[in-house]
Structure formats: structure tokens, C-alpha cells
Scaffold this active site. Structure first.
Site, PDB file in Angstrom:
ATOM      1  N   GLU A   1       8.304   1.282  11.857  1.00  0.00           N
ATOM      2  CA  GLU A   1       9.419   2.221  11.674  1.00  0.00           C
ATOM      3  C   GLU A   1       8.799   3.604  11.654  1.00  0.00           C
ATOM      4  OE1 GLU A   1      12.428   1.223  11.576  1.00  0.00           O
ATOM      5  OE2 GLU A   1      12.574  -0.702  10.571  1.00  0.00           O
TER       6      GLU A   1
ATOM      7  N   LYS B   1       0.875  -1.182   0.000  1.00  0.00           N
ATOM      8  CA  LYS B   1       0.000   0.000   0.000  1.00  0.00           C
ATOM      9  C   LYS B   1       0.911   1.230   0.000  1.00  0.00           C
ATOM     10  CE  LYS B   1      -2.007   3.118   1.948  1.00  0.00           C
ATOM     11  NZ  LYS B   1      -1.865   4.526   1.477  1.00  0.00           N
TER      12      LYS B   1
ATOM     13  N   GLU C   1       8.857  16.320  15.257  1.00  0.00           N
ATOM     14  CA  GLU C   1       9.431  16.031  13.950  1.00  0.00           C
ATOM     15  C   GLU C   1       8.853  17.008  12.929  1.00  0.00           C
ATOM     16  OE1 GLU C   1       8.247  12.338  12.033  1.00  0.00           O
ATOM     17  OE2 GLU C   1      10.361  12.036  11.556  1.00  0.00           O
TER      18      GLU C   1
ATOM     19  N   CYS D   1      13.219  10.269   7.989  1.00  0.00           N
ATOM     20  CA  CYS D   1      12.889   9.935   9.378  1.00  0.00           C
ATOM     21  C   CYS D   1      14.103  10.056  10.286  1.00  0.00           C
ATOM     22  CB  CYS D   1      12.315   8.529   9.450  1.00  0.00           C
ATOM     23  SG  CYS D   1      13.321   7.344   8.576  1.00  0.00           S
TER      24      CYS D   1
HETATM   25  P1  NDP Z   1       1.753   8.547   7.538  1.00  0.00           P
HETATM   26  O1  NDP Z   1       1.935   7.805   8.792  1.00  0.00           O
HETATM   27  O2  NDP Z   1       0.698   9.538   7.451  1.00  0.00           O
HETATM   28  O3  NDP Z   1       1.495   7.527   6.334  1.00  0.00           O
HETATM   29  C1  NDP Z   1       2.288   6.419   6.084  1.00  0.00           C
HETATM   30  C2  NDP Z   1       1.478   5.371   5.348  1.00  0.00           C
HETATM   31  O4  NDP Z   1       0.431   4.911   6.186  1.00  0.00           O
HETATM   32  C3  NDP Z   1       0.806   5.910   4.090  1.00  0.00           C
HETATM   33  O5  NDP Z   1       0.770   4.892   3.122  1.00  0.00           O
HETATM   34  C4  NDP Z   1      -0.593   6.227   4.595  1.00  0.00           C
HETATM   35  O6  NDP Z   1      -1.558   6.260   3.572  1.00  0.00           O
HETATM   36  C5  NDP Z   1      -0.821   5.072   5.534  1.00  0.00           C
HETATM   37  N1  NDP Z   1      -1.838   5.289   6.546  1.00  0.00           N
HETATM   38  C6  NDP Z   1      -2.355   6.478   6.992  1.00  0.00           C
HETATM   39  N2  NDP Z   1      -3.289   6.246   7.938  1.00  0.00           N
HETATM   40  C7  NDP Z   1      -3.374   4.903   8.086  1.00  0.00           C
HETATM   41  C8  NDP Z   1      -4.142   4.043   8.923  1.00  0.00           C
HETATM   42  N3  NDP Z   1      -5.044   4.521   9.801  1.00  0.00           N
HETATM   43  N4  NDP Z   1      -3.970   2.718   8.822  1.00  0.00           N
HETATM   44  C9  NDP Z   1      -3.067   2.210   7.970  1.00  0.00           C
HETATM   45  N5  NDP Z   1      -2.323   2.958   7.134  1.00  0.00           N
HETATM   46  C10 NDP Z   1      -2.459   4.297   7.208  1.00  0.00           C
HETATM   47  O7  NDP Z   1       3.186   9.127   7.257  1.00  0.00           O
HETATM   48  P2  NDP Z   1       3.634  10.024   6.041  1.00  0.00           P
HETATM   49  O8  NDP Z   1       3.211   9.431   4.778  1.00  0.00           O
HETATM   50  O9  NDP Z   1       3.192  11.397   6.301  1.00  0.00           O
HETATM   51  O10 NDP Z   1       5.228   9.877   6.158  1.00  0.00           O
HETATM   52  C11 NDP Z   1       5.985  10.649   6.964  1.00  0.00           C
HETATM   53  C12 NDP Z   1       6.222   9.980   8.309  1.00  0.00           C
HETATM   54  O11 NDP Z   1       6.859   8.726   8.166  1.00  0.00           O
HETATM   55  C13 NDP Z   1       7.163  10.801   9.153  1.00  0.00           C
HETATM   56  O12 NDP Z   1       6.642  10.960  10.436  1.00  0.00           O
HETATM   57  C14 NDP Z   1       8.442   9.982   9.211  1.00  0.00           C
HETATM   58  O13 NDP Z   1       9.216  10.127  10.336  1.00  0.00           O
HETATM   59  C15 NDP Z   1       7.963   8.597   9.057  1.00  0.00           C
HETATM   60  N6  NDP Z   1       8.995   7.779   8.456  1.00  0.00           N
HETATM   61  C16 NDP Z   1       9.678   6.875   9.228  1.00  0.00           C
HETATM   62  C17 NDP Z   1      10.705   6.132   8.706  1.00  0.00           C
HETATM   63  C18 NDP Z   1      11.419   5.107   9.507  1.00  0.00           C
HETATM   64  O14 NDP Z   1      12.090   4.265   8.937  1.00  0.00           O
HETATM   65  N7  NDP Z   1      11.319   5.095  10.825  1.00  0.00           N
HETATM   66  C19 NDP Z   1      11.124   6.288   7.323  1.00  0.00           C
HETATM   67  C20 NDP Z   1      10.348   7.241   6.600  1.00  0.00           C
HETATM   68  C21 NDP Z   1       9.322   7.954   7.157  1.00  0.00           C
HETATM   69  P3  NDP Z   1      -1.918   7.671   2.860  1.00  0.00           P
HETATM   70  O15 NDP Z   1      -0.688   8.130   2.219  1.00  0.00           O
HETATM   71  O16 NDP Z   1      -2.946   7.289   1.894  1.00  0.00           O
HETATM   72  O17 NDP Z   1      -2.388   8.584   3.947  1.00  0.00           O
END
Ligand code: NDP
Length: 514
Positions: free
Chosen positions: A260, A185, A394, A294
Site C-alpha cells: 500500500e 515493525k 506526493e 496516502c
Molecule cells: P516509509 O516508506 O519511509 O516507511 C514505512 C515503513 O517502512 C516504516 O516502518 C519504515 O521504517 C520502514 N522501512 C523503511 N525502509 C525500509 C526498508 N528498506 N525495508 C523495510 N522497511 C523499511 O514511509 P513513511 O514512514 O515516510 O510513510 C509515509 C509514506 O507512506 C507516504 O509515501 C504515504 O503515501 C505512504 N502511505 C501509504 C498508505 C497506503 O495505504 N497506500 C497509507 C499511509 C501511508 P522507519 O520508520 O524506521 O524508517
């Protein structure tokens, strides 16, 4: 970038769902726009999976997992399929990198690195596929006792928009190597490279249902996958808030999750560091990936003795980093991924000033070309206190919070005083001090005299609010099982989870020297 360029690049795009080895529109017919953040143009209308599509994808992944078409594929052959996918991706690396840049806004230079690392990750786990051995256990009694590593089943990989393809490969490559099947996804901002990857997986020869891609909203598609009884494991990268929601939602079916999540990583520069290299490292730590990383080194701790000298150099170098057209090979700072993300970042900058931090570089939306696109100037705050919002939360943008410290104790105390624990870095010429400090930092990865190095052979993942579980290096996603044969040779499977993420972390030392 000229409007026509994006349209041409988008002309051959896959925009439907990929389920059971076939392309199809959503059952609802619904689509959502994907925008090029550097031009604000819509570059594609992608199918948004409906509940029926989610059920179909899970059923296809389950049938494939249990059927001969995948179960009957030997471990070595699974590896060969991943090698083939890596070769095909490598052949298309330029096109894939362009596509990554088009929907994410990152410089082409970085997208090429991302695609290169995805190729490496596929090859790394291809090599693992036939090396997943169990062990024999010296239990008391007349038993031959052994462990088997079994694939967990159907894995839903839910990924963010910052490293769309690369982070997806950290999940789907190990899962497939282990013999799981995958539903990917992608984030709604960046679904295009996941769909292009589906084409490659199909061509590589993965059977229908082994690899599926379901674009669509997080609260609809992502959440439905987490709650679905037919999904065995969630491998998630994203924000801490969504990670928490996933934990709650996964409880209903008691499925495993790896999370993560976000970070607010400290980059600690001691007075005895190689200053030129440390300034470079501080910049890479925050401006690479537009700071939408991240593990970004978003809290810069500088020993007070060298503070003024260090900041002078940092500000001088920051002035040379200019946001530009991400498709220009010379650009090193691209567009933020979306308008909401840009607004969020600009909001944090305002808050930083309002709370009394001193803005010493950048701070505004940047104008590139005609003025379209979500560009933000590389921004540096000085005189930040560790309890200010810009030091605690963040930001996920090119915004650096600089904090002075007095000695080792002060540095360690302030660095660990944050809810997150993803990564950290230490800059010093005293290698003993470097390792002593590294061990005291609450972080999954500690870089020493370097920043932002990643490799499939080095585990990655956080602690505290940055999540749990490790990716890369460790056993492929979704291995499980412990077996015991009774003296008559019957196999009893207890299916006990293997330890994952048992290693505390990874330290990268001294690559400034390169
Ligand atoms: P989100 O958490 O908003 O989204 C991540 C993914 O989860 C997207 O595919 C999103 O879909 C999906 N999602 C959103 N809501 C739900 C839910 N209720 N249930 C299941 N899936 C869901 O993060 P961002 O896309 O905004 O990414 C940025 C964040 O990711 C930052 O906080 C960053 O720190 C973190 N990150 C962490 C990393 C790590 O390795 N620790 C690496 C990279 C990023 P949709 O896009 O459709 O909303």
C-alpha cells in the site's frame, strides 16, 4: 502543551521490544528517541531491535505458528481473542488516542477516530475468523476436489507513521484471524501505540509468539524482516520508494508482499456539484490528517465555469483552519510528524511558487503557543498545471494543488495523468455522470460527493505506483491453499495462492447528504 504533561503520559509507556510474549531491551542495548512533534520534546527512548532480536522474534513467531498453542486454537477461539482485544482497546481508547497524538502530532479528535476504527477492524476480522470456507471444484474424473484456506505463516507487518495503530490493525487483525502469526515493525517516529497494543494482545490471551513488536530502523529491522527466510509474507504500507526496495528484497526468498504505497489523488469538482459540500469535501480531502494521508485529495480539479466562485469559498474557509495544540479537543490541524517532514513540505511549497503556481492561502511554518513544534499553515495553490512538481509528487502535508478543467474528457485525462493510482473523488449532482467518470479513473477507491471515508467492510488499496493487493474487506491477509483428495481420501495440498485484490475498486456515493 506543558512539558510535564508529556512526561506524565510517557511515564507508564512500554519502550522495550515485545518478543514471544515478553518484554526485553534490545540485545545491543540500543535505543532511539521518540519526539512529540508538537513540542519537540523527547517523550521516550525506545529499544531498537538488533539482528539477534530479529532472529528471536522470527523463531518465536514460527514456533507459535507451528505449535499447538496457536495451531490448536480453533478459528472461533481466534475470533474470540480478537473480540477480547477490541474490547480492551475500547476500554483504553482515550489513553491510546492521547498516545497516538503525542508521537504523531495529529489532533486528539482524529486520534479518537483512528482508535475507534482500529476497534472496528479488530471486530470485523474477529467475525471473519470462523467464516473462511473453501469450496468444492467440479473437476473431470472420479475425484472429490476441494480448496482449503490455510494461513500463510509468519507475517511481517511494516507500517508508516501517519496512522500508526489503525494501519497496523489492517494487517495484524486479518493475519491473526487467518491463523498467521505476526511481527509488527512500527515506524521509528511512532512506535508507542504498537507497543501499547502488544500489552493489550497479551492481556487478551494471544499465546506467546503470536504477536510480536520490533521497533527499530527501516533499513535495519524492516529490511532484515523482508529478507528473512523465516518470514512468509510482508504486508507493507509506506512510500513507493521503500515499496520498490521491498519487492527487490523479497525476491531473494520469493515471499509474497502486499504494498500500500503513496498517492496523488484527484478530487474532481464539476460545475453542477453542491458547492458548499464540495468545498467542505476539498478541505477534508487535504487538511484531515494534516495532509499526511496516502489518499489525500492533493490535486483538486475544478471545472473552469465555477473556478472563481469555488476558490473564493475555499480560501475563505481555509483561513478559518488554524493549526493548534493537538491535545486540545477543538484543534483540527495538528503538527507534522517530524522536522524533516516539515522541511520537505515547506520545500515543496517553495517549489510550487518557483514553478509559477499561485499561492492563495498559507505557505509558511505556523507558530503555535511558544513557537515550538512542526506546524505548517494550511496551504492552497491555484493556477497549477498538472505537470508541475506539486501536482506530480506526493507532498504528504497540508498543501493543495488546484487545477482548472474544461469538461469530462479533460478532467479524466488530467486526473489519470499521474504515476499514482490510489484514490479519487468526483463531485456532481448528476449521478450518472458520477458513476461514468468514476469507472474511468485509475484508482483503487473512488469517492462520489464525499472524501476520506474508510470502513473495514470496504476494500482499500491502489494501482500503478500506489501498489497492489487490497486491505480491509477482502479475505484475511495470508490465506492460501488448494487441496485435492484422491478417491482413497488422501489429502494432497497444492498450496496455490488465492486471488486477492481481484476487485477493481470501491466507490463511495453521496454521503454529502449525511
Ligand atoms: P516509509 O516508506 O519511509 O516507511 C514505512 C515503513 O517502512 C516504516 O516502518 C519504515 O521504517 C520502514 N522501512 C523503511 N525502509 C525500509 C526498508 N528498506 N525495508 C523495510 N522497511 C523499511 O514511509 P513513511 O514512514 O515516510 O510513510 C509515509 C509514506 O507512506 C507516504 O509515501 C504515504 O503515501 C505512504 N502511505 C501509504 C498508505 C497506503 O495505504 N497506500 C497509507 C499511509 C501511508 P522507519 O520508520 O524506521 O524508517
Amino acid at each position: 502543551m506543558a512539558a510535564g504533561t508529556a512526561a506524565a503520559a510517557a511515564a507508564s509507556l512500554r519502550t522495550d521490544l515485545f518478543i514471544n510474549g515478553a518484554w526485553r531491551p534490545a540485545a545491543s542495548g540500543e535505543r532511539f528517541p521518540v519526539v512529540n512533534p508538537a513540542t519537540e520534546e523527547v517523550i521516550a527512548e525506545v529499544a531498537a531491535a538488533a539482528p539477534q532480536d530479529i532472529d528471536d522474534a522470527v523463531a518465536a513467531a514460527r514456533a507459535c505458528f507451528e505449535g499447538d498453542a496457536w495451531r490448536g486454537v480453533s478459528a472461533r477461539k481466534r475470533g474470540a481473542l480478537l473480540y477480547r482485544a477490541a474490547d480492551l482497546l475500547e476500554q483504553r481508547a482515550d489513553a491510546m488516542a492521547r498516545l497516538e497524538t503525542l508521537h504523531n502530532g495529529k489532533p486528539l479528535f482524529e486520534s479518537k477516530i483512528d482508535v475507534g476504527m482500529t476497534v472496528e477492524t479488530l471486530r470485523y476480522y474477529a467475525g471473519w475468523a470462523d467464516k473462511l470456507t473453501g469450496s468444492t471444484l467440479p473437476v473431470d474424473g472420479p475425484f472429490f476436489t476441494y480448496t482449503l484456506r490455510e494461513p500463510t505463516g509468519v507475517v511481517a507487518a511494516i507500517v508508516p507513521w501517519n496512522f500508526p495503530l489503525n494501519l497496523a490493525s489492517w494487517k495484524f487483525a486479518p493475519a491473526l484471524a487467518a491463523g498467521c502469526t505476526v511481527i509488527l515493525k512500527p515506524a521509528s517516529e511512532t512506535p508507542l501505540t504498537a507497543l501499547a497494543m502488544a500489552e493489550i494482545m497479551q492481556e487478551a490471551g494471544f499465546p506467546p509468539g503470536a504477536f510480536n513488536v520490533l521497533p527499530g530502523g527501516g533499513s535495519s529491522v524492516g529490511s532484515a524482516l523482508v529478507k528473512h527466510a523465516g518470514v512468509d509474507k510482508i504486508a507493507f504500507t509506506g512510500s513507493t520508494a521503500v515499496g520498490q526496495q521491498i519487492m527487490r528484497d523479497a525476491a531473494g526468498t520469493v515471499k509474497r508482499v502486499t504494498l500500500e504505497l503513496g498517492g496523488k489523488s484527484p478530487n474532481i469538482i464539476f460545475a453542477d456539484a453542491d458547492l458548499k459540500a464540495a468545498v467542505r469535501g476539498a478541505q477534508t480531502g487535504i487538511f484531515y490528517g494534516k495532509g499526511e494521508v496516502c489518499a489525500a485529495g492533493s490535486r483538486l480539479f475544478v471545472e473552469r465555469k465555477i473556478h472563481d466562485q469555488f476558490m473564493e469559498k475555499l480560501i475563505e474557509r481555509t483561513a478559518k483552519v488554524r493549526p493548534g495544540d493537538p491535545l486540545d479537543p477543538k484543534t483540527r490541524l495538528g503538527a507534522l510528524v517530524s522536522e524533516p517532514q516539515m522541511k520537505k513540505v515547506l520545500g515543496y511549497i517553495e517549489k510550487g511558487s518557483a514553478e509559477g503556481a499561485r499561492l492563495v492561502a498559507g505557505g509558511k511554518r505556523a507558530k503555535v503557543g511558544e513557537g515550538k513544534g512542526y506546524f505548517v499553515e494550511p496551504t492552497v495553490f491555484d493556477d497549477v498545471r498538472n505537470d508541475m512538481t506539486i501536482a506530480r509528487e506526493e507532498i504528504f502535508g497540508p498543501v493543495l494543488a488546484t487545477i482548472a478543467f474544461d469538461d469530462v474528457e479533460d478532467a479524466v485525462r488530467q486526473a489519470n495523468d499521474n504515476p499514482y493510482g490510489l484514490a479519487a473523488a468526483v463531485g456532481t449532482r448528476d449521478i450518472g455522470k458520477a458513476h461514468r467518470v468514476a469507472r474511468r479513473l485509475a484508482a483503487g477507491t473512488v469517492w462520489i460527493n464525499t472524501y476520506n471515508n474508510y470502513d473495514p467492510a470496504a476494500a482499500f488499496g491502489g494501482c500503478k505506483m500506489s501498489g497492489f493487493g487490497r486491505e480491509l474487506r477482502t479475505l484475511p491477509t495470508g490465506c492460501r491453499g488448494i487441496g485435492r483428495t484422491c478417491p482413497d481420501g488422501r489429502l494432497v495440498l497444492y498450496l496455490v495462492e488465492f486471488l486477492r485484490g481481484g476487485n477493481r475498486g470501491v466507490a463511495w456515493a453521496n454521503s454529502f447528504a449525511r
